[in-house]
Design a protein around this motif. Structure first.
Motif, PDB file in Angstrom:
ATOM      1  N   ARG A   1       0.830  -1.203   0.000  1.00 21.67           N
ATOM      2  CA  ARG A   1       0.000   0.000   0.000  1.00 21.67           C
ATOM      3  C   ARG A   1       0.864   1.252   0.000  1.00 21.67           C
ATOM      4  N   GLY A   2       0.358   2.291  -0.598  1.00 19.16           N
ATOM      5  CA  GLY A   2       1.070   3.563  -0.622  1.00 19.16           C
ATOM      6  C   GLY A   2       0.927   4.359   0.662  1.00 19.16           C
ATOM      7  N   ASP A   3      -0.083   4.022   1.494  1.00 21.04           N
ATOM      8  CA  ASP A   3      -0.330   4.800   2.708  1.00 21.04           C
ATOM      9  C   ASP A   3       0.456   4.315   3.927  1.00 21.04           C
ATOM     10  N   GLY A   4       1.217   3.228   3.793  1.00 21.56           N
ATOM     11  CA  GLY A   4       2.058   2.755   4.891  1.00 21.56           C
ATOM     12  C   GLY A   4       1.356   1.951   5.967  1.00 21.56           C
ATOM     13  N   LEU A   5       0.042   1.734   5.861  1.00 21.99           N
ATOM     14  CA  LEU A   5      -0.678   0.997   6.903  1.00 21.99           C
ATOM     15  C   LEU A   5      -0.144  -0.412   7.114  1.00 21.99           C
TER      16      LEU A   5
ATOM     17  N   ARG B   1      -3.758   5.150  10.722  1.00 14.64           N
ATOM     18  CA  ARG B   1      -3.882   6.325   9.857  1.00 14.64           C
ATOM     19  C   ARG B   1      -3.710   7.566  10.751  1.00 14.64           C
TER      20      ARG B   1
ATOM     21  N   THR C   1     -10.686   1.870  11.321  1.00 15.25           N
ATOM     22  CA  THR C   1     -10.272   0.869  10.349  1.00 15.25           C
ATOM     23  C   THR C   1     -11.515   0.226   9.736  1.00 15.25           C
TER      24      THR C   1
END
Length: 182
Positions: A117-121, A149, A155
């Motif tokens: 994922r690009g958001d790092g989660l 986040r 979530t």
């Protein structure tokens, strides 16, 4: 978490996730003497978990293994088996597919979640044994213990903590540690 005679910390056998006061999408995660804030599902907690309901299951779930991703995750102290996320790793969330709630490889046409994922989660993502070892259709998929986040946003049913808190508690986790959502 107890100290051994040598002063090292022993892995926790149970992690307790309990609701935080005032907001159904927030929780407190207790690992030995440590208590850290967390986000849970947008629908809070549920004893009747269903696919897509946005709830975190009220259950006792074993930690199975984990994934690491992103370029900034280097060495992690963990007794959990950890795998590096590759571009072709997906998680099937299509209830009527034979691969439901399983790691699958791209290309994969049925509904799925991308593990990279690009958001790092999912830079640190631990797999909980919710509907994994013994699967039932529509009971929920991809229930993970992962990173938060910004602003502790809810979530889709997972448990999420800050990167610094994850690094503090990760050394206390091992395969088979029970995560109990109450």
């Amino acid at each position: 978490m107890e100290k051994t005679r040598a002063g090292t910390r022993r892995p926790a056998s149970t992690i307790v996730v309990r609701p935080a006061p005032g907001k159904k999408t927030r929780a407190l995660v207790k690992v030995g003497p440590l208590t850290v804030p967390a986000a849970i599902g947008r629908s809070g907690r549920s004893i009747l978990k269903r696919e897509g309901d946005g709830a975190t299951p009220i259950a006792s779930m074993k930690l199975l293994y984990g994934f690491t991703g992103g370029d900034h995750v280097r060495f992690l102290h963990s007794a959990l088996p950890m795998r590096r996320i590759r571009k072709d790793m997906l998680w099937c969330d299509q209830p009527d597919d034979a691969n439901y709630n399983r790691l699958v490889k791209a290309p994969f046409k049925p509904s799925h979640e991308e593990m990279r994922r690009g958001d790092g989660l999912y830079d640190i993502c631990l797999v909980l044994d919710w509907n994994v070892s013994s699967r039932r259709r529509h009971r929920g998929s991809a229930i993970f213990f992962h990173l938060i986040r910004p602003g502790y946003e809810p979530t889709a049913g997972c448990i999420a903590v800050s990167p610094s808190d994850m690094r503090r508690i990760l050394p206390l986790m091992r395969k088979g540690t029970t995560v109990r959502v109450v």
